[in-house]
Enzyme design. Sequence first.
Site: not given
Ligand code: AMP
Length: 218
Positions: A13, A88, A128, A163, A174
């Site tokens: 994404k 999400r 990654r 990360r 996740r």
């Molecule tokens: P990402 O960088 O998109 O993989 O997001 C990392 C973490 O941020 C996720 O595992 C959630 O803990 C939090 N997060 C990101 N976007 C959302 C969302 N739309 N709703 C809730 N938590 C989010």
Amino acid sequence: MYIVMLGAPGTGKGTIGKILSQDMNLKHLSTGDIFREQISNQTELGKKAEGYMKQGLLVPDDVTMGMIKARLSEDDVADGAILDGFARTAVQAKALSEFLTEKRPNQSQIAIELNVPDDVIVKRLAGRLTCSNKSCGAIYNLETRPPKEKGICDICGSKLVKRDDDNEETVRKRLVVYHQNSQELLDFYKGNNTLYSVCPKNLDEAVNNIKEHLKGSN
Ligand code: AMP
């Protein structure tokens, strides 16, 4: 145009969203990036999000919605944006759709789902690396997209970092969280006929496929 990028963590994404953002001249907004920045600045929002993120859990909808509505009210995203990692949950998707319909009634809303098998994702996320320079944020993979120089970003020369939540245990958590919410989320976008799904075998194929679809949606 507002493009909602859907898919489990590690489906591309962020990478694909950034390419589309440059091609279409639309801002790329990643809720994960916004939360990570808030955490490193130790803001109230960051403090609320940190514990959930470390465990691989979703930040509660009310916190996330408040944050994204404030960001989407800014002028630089009035003509659209690429939303990466948001929505999400079906609750978020519905709230986003209502918000944009009211606030930006002339802009279309499209959801793109990236569908990649879980075992491919686990392998991919273990390798990654992300650029530590937040204004760059380029994403690499030790196997499929390595940097030219080890540990250094090709684009801006900053250090590459792993990360905190890209370890196998948290990635699996996740993925469970994603699958718990994804059916209802995808059903929401199927229900309003805005969902386009791709099973990307590689980056170029995915980007070209999505661009073709978006041309037809203008
Ligand atoms: P990402 O960088 O998109 O993989 O997001 C990392 C973490 O941020 C996720 O595992 C959630 O803990 C939090 N997060 C990101 N976007 C959302 C969302 N739309 N709703 C809730 N938590 C989010």
